[in-house]
Motif scaffolding. Sequence first.
Motif, PDB file in Angstrom:
ATOM      1  N   ALA A  67       0.830  -1.204   0.000  1.00 15.74           N
ATOM      2  CA  ALA A  67       0.000   0.000   0.000  1.00 15.74           C
ATOM      3  C   ALA A  67       0.861   1.249   0.000  1.00 15.74           C
ATOM      4  O   ALA A  67       0.512   2.262  -0.619  1.00 15.74           O
ATOM      5  CB  ALA A  67      -0.930  -0.012   1.212  1.00 15.74           C
ATOM      6  N   ALA A  68       2.026   1.204   0.691  1.00 15.89           N
ATOM      7  CA  ALA A  68       2.918   2.362   0.709  1.00 15.89           C
ATOM      8  C   ALA A  68       3.552   2.566  -0.659  1.00 15.89           C
ATOM      9  O   ALA A  68       3.857   3.699  -1.052  1.00 15.89           O
ATOM     10  CB  ALA A  68       3.989   2.174   1.778  1.00 15.89           C
ATOM     11  N   GLY A  69       3.796   1.462  -1.377  1.00 18.03           N
ATOM     12  CA  GLY A  69       4.300   1.560  -2.747  1.00 18.03           C
ATOM     13  C   GLY A  69       5.742   1.997  -2.856  1.00 18.03           C
ATOM     14  O   GLY A  69       6.145   2.561  -3.871  1.00 18.03           O
ATOM     15  N   GLU A  70       6.571   1.725  -1.837  1.00 18.48           N
ATOM     16  CA  GLU A  70       7.977   2.135  -1.846  1.00 18.48           C
ATOM     17  C   GLU A  70       8.855   0.964  -1.444  1.00 18.48           C
ATOM     18  O   GLU A  70       8.544   0.215  -0.501  1.00 18.48           O
ATOM     19  CB  GLU A  70       8.219   3.292  -0.875  1.00 18.48           C
ATOM     20  CG  GLU A  70       7.477   4.566  -1.205  1.00 18.48           C
ATOM     21  CD  GLU A  70       7.838   5.675  -0.218  1.00 18.48           C
ATOM     22  OE1 GLU A  70       9.046   5.955  -0.054  1.00 18.48           O
ATOM     23  OE2 GLU A  70       6.918   6.232   0.407  1.00 18.48           O
ATOM     24  N   ASN A  71       9.978   0.833  -2.170  1.00 17.00           N
ATOM     25  CA  ASN A  71      10.971  -0.163  -1.791  1.00 17.00           C
ATOM     26  C   ASN A  71      11.712   0.286  -0.546  1.00 17.00           C
ATOM     27  O   ASN A  71      11.757   1.472  -0.196  1.00 17.00           O
ATOM     28  CB  ASN A  71      11.975  -0.372  -2.928  1.00 17.00           C
ATOM     29  CG  ASN A  71      11.343  -0.999  -4.155  1.00 17.00           C
ATOM     30  OD1 ASN A  71      10.519  -1.908  -4.042  1.00 17.00           O
ATOM     31  ND2 ASN A  71      11.731  -0.532  -5.342  1.00 17.00           N
ATOM     32  N   GLY A  72      12.326  -0.680   0.150  1.00 10.57           N
ATOM     33  CA  GLY A  72      13.146  -0.377   1.302  1.00 10.57           C
ATOM     34  C   GLY A  72      14.536   0.061   0.890  1.00 10.57           C
ATOM     35  O   GLY A  72      14.807   0.267  -0.306  1.00 10.57           O
ATOM     36  N   PRO A  73      15.433   0.255   1.853  1.00 11.02           N
ATOM     37  CA  PRO A  73      15.234  -0.057   3.283  1.00 11.02           C
ATOM     38  C   PRO A  73      14.336   0.964   3.962  1.00 11.02           C
ATOM     39  O   PRO A  73      14.173   2.088   3.474  1.00 11.02           O
ATOM     40  CB  PRO A  73      16.653  -0.014   3.847  1.00 11.02           C
ATOM     41  CG  PRO A  73      17.365   0.972   2.953  1.00 11.02           C
ATOM     42  CD  PRO A  73      16.791   0.768   1.579  1.00 11.02           C
TER      43      PRO A  73
END
Length: 913
Positions: free
Chosen positions: A352-358
């Motif tokens: 849902a956030a749609g962002e890769n880590g870290p």
Amino acid sequence: MNAQGSDLRPSYLRQRILATAGCLACTIGLSARAADLNVDLVASQAQFDRLGPDVLSETAAFPVDQATLIRVEVTSTLDNLTTSVVGPGGQVLTPGTVASFGGEYSAFSGDPADSFLITPSSEPGAHYVYSFPSLGTGTYTVHFSVGPGLADSVPVITELLTNSPVVTSLFPTESSVPAGFQVVLVASVLEGSTPVSGATVTVAVKPPTSSEFPLSLHDDGIGADGLAGDGIYSGSFTATEIGDYNAVAQISGINSSSTPFTRLSGARFSVVPARASLTGTLTDQGVDDNGNTLFDRVVVSAQVQVTIAGNYELHVTLRTPAGQKLQSQGTTALATGTQTIGAAFGAAAFLAAGENGPYTIDEVELVYVGALGVEPSDWITAGTQQTQPYLLSQFERPTLELTGVNTATGVDTNSDGKFDLLVVRAGIRVVVPGSYQYAARLKDPCGEQIEFISGQQSFPSGNDPETLVMTFDGSTIGAHGVGGPYAIRDLLVYGPGGSLVASFVADTQTYTADQFMNFTGPPDCDGDGRPDLCEILAGQGTDCNANFNPDVCDVASGTSSDCNNDLIPDECQADCNANGVPDSCELVGFPYTLDDGTHELSLGAGSGDIIWLNQFNVVASGGTINTLRVAWGFGTADGTPTTLLLYNDPNNDGDPSDAILLASVVVSSSNADSDILTSVAIPPTFVGNPGDSFFVGAYLNYSSGYPASQDTNSAPAQRSWVAIAGAGGIDYNNLALTPPFPIDAAGYPGNWLLRAQAAGSPRDCNANAVPDECDIASGSSHDANGNGIPDECEPALPSGAVPDGGNVPGTPLTMRKVANGDLELDWGGSCHAGDLDYGVYEGTLRAFTSHTPRLCSTAGGATATLTPGAGSMYYLVVPRNLNREGSYGTTGSGAQRPPSVMACLPQMVGSCP
């Protein structure tokens, strides 16, 4: 920012605390990481005193700055205090005089409650309360005393509250803090919404057992105070003693009017044992629950050193590279020693956030969960450690998932300029290929369903986004008649890969309903372009009778009557006797009117005779007319004789040509070309039964001007008539000679400012807008003699006295103990034959003005049984008639004993025959 410090914790436990906190005045931010805190701001002062065997009276003085209302409350375990308040100008307020200053007094007993002493109304004991308008700025002195006989010292709390704009509150940033951590106390000092600078704030902090110590709070941006000059004064200390703490802040300063002020605010907080601590070691690990190499969750774990075994919660906040925050928690039972506890983040949160880590581990909080709730244990807020570099492609996705990419297109299949179809395409990700069934609803902006569709569609293999195509019928949309945007809702998709349910999919772009085939306009009674049902569902119009038609339209169309012209249908108004006539109209009489109270046009022929009329239909209980009203149009000379007329309609056809004159009255014209109606009383005249037709008219002979005043803004009722002739050409006794014609037919649609008033009911003697019969039936008024007139409206007559063994002959009051320790009181009848009942009062011995009611009625009996109050008590029996009570007996000097401050009825003592 306000209060801050190295030990300020994250927001998890604070959010739990705030969920149960109330707010009366404002919201104050606590720190860059803290949630908003809701606190009560008040303008209060308090003083604590003691009375004892050698101190029978005391005073409490309070300076008051600008205020319009003042409340003084004295609280003690003593229920026989004598109190008074002396204002800055020497005004003396007592229970008996406070009303003359526009105030009121009350005395009551409070129940025990777990609240700070600064709000004594909820404390146990007796409360003596004065509320009154301000007597000016300056010092208010409260006097309180008790008679001799006290055996021990007794505390007395005096509090003064005002509605001064300078308000304060004291609160801790945390309601509980582990031992060894910093406690931050914050005082808010505001004048309205403006911070007050330069105040002196000193807090007396009382630990559970050790001695009280002072703490100064400052608004200088140093230490615990994060921002100078914001009206938030802060200070801190390290708490070591476990238990409940009390804090009282003495706050003084100068307001914007250069007037000194003093305030007192209090707070409570607790220090709990440090049951466990975080070692600082944090780890994270992706977990694949179904063995398909994709992570179903990520677990963030913390190493903990546990001193006291028990259930613990770990709360963790992760921050994405773009600053989004993800939160989770985990609960584990931990034994003593070095342990590990974790919090799991589901794959859906990262997708849902749609962002890769870290991802940055922003905040970690450890709390203990015990029988009494949660207690803080430790926290980390460094925000420097990061998780592994997780990729979105590593996370488990749902087998069916909407992508959020949607389009809607109107399709004209036959090139006639109207849409035959509305095609909606919704992006969907399908993991398992195959044939899927779907269903969805199309709804209008009002939330009403336009169409329900279902169908089948096949999707190939793979995770690449697909498109679900849903086609809605344009004719159905047009026939519904309500424009868009339309909402696609309640989508269900199911097949080999499982099922997907979405309550909302998307909104289309804006369409008008007439762009679709088979358009039919929906009901829009007020012509504002919005369907009636939409307005009702959106709260933009009322529909009190639930007929899906706005109330204003029910009234305008005549579907509902509106006797008091408040645009609320009569069937929705209070009708206590269920006779079909709202109480308000039954009492004042139905006002017959067609206009909205404002004229836009004046009509006439320049000179000659004119008669103008309005036609009405009789409503229930409105068949007798006693008042006629008229307004005159432009150019009508003041003083022009005008005859107001009342006719019945013999055949109820609504045409005044055959009307029969029932009453007439001559009045002189005035206030021409204004909206001021002149009211003229006529003898009560019956015009017919409900539904019958009648007319109100006005006739005059004039030489200039336009005498008939017309309202053209409101919807024409098509019930206004007029006849015009040369001088002497109209005989208002025989309208058939010069038949009136509808003014609408002449090209001037509208309604005359010409009205009638039905005779109202005289049955509201106490002027409370409720018929007397309903007052009596509901019990809000008594009718002891059963004559249909509330007792409070009966003539005030003096009441007598019961026998006293002296001046008043008969059997005096006697008492005896009966079962269960109750008392039975018996007495002889009153010396006044008109006294129908008795009140029984109880007071404390040696405080012979303390009597308050135990019974306001004995149902006419000369006996009563009651449970006596605690201590040594005395009793008085007072006779009463319908609306007055009599003598409380006489003192040793022969003077009448004063009535109770909480008397059942006003007193009027008559002499005994």
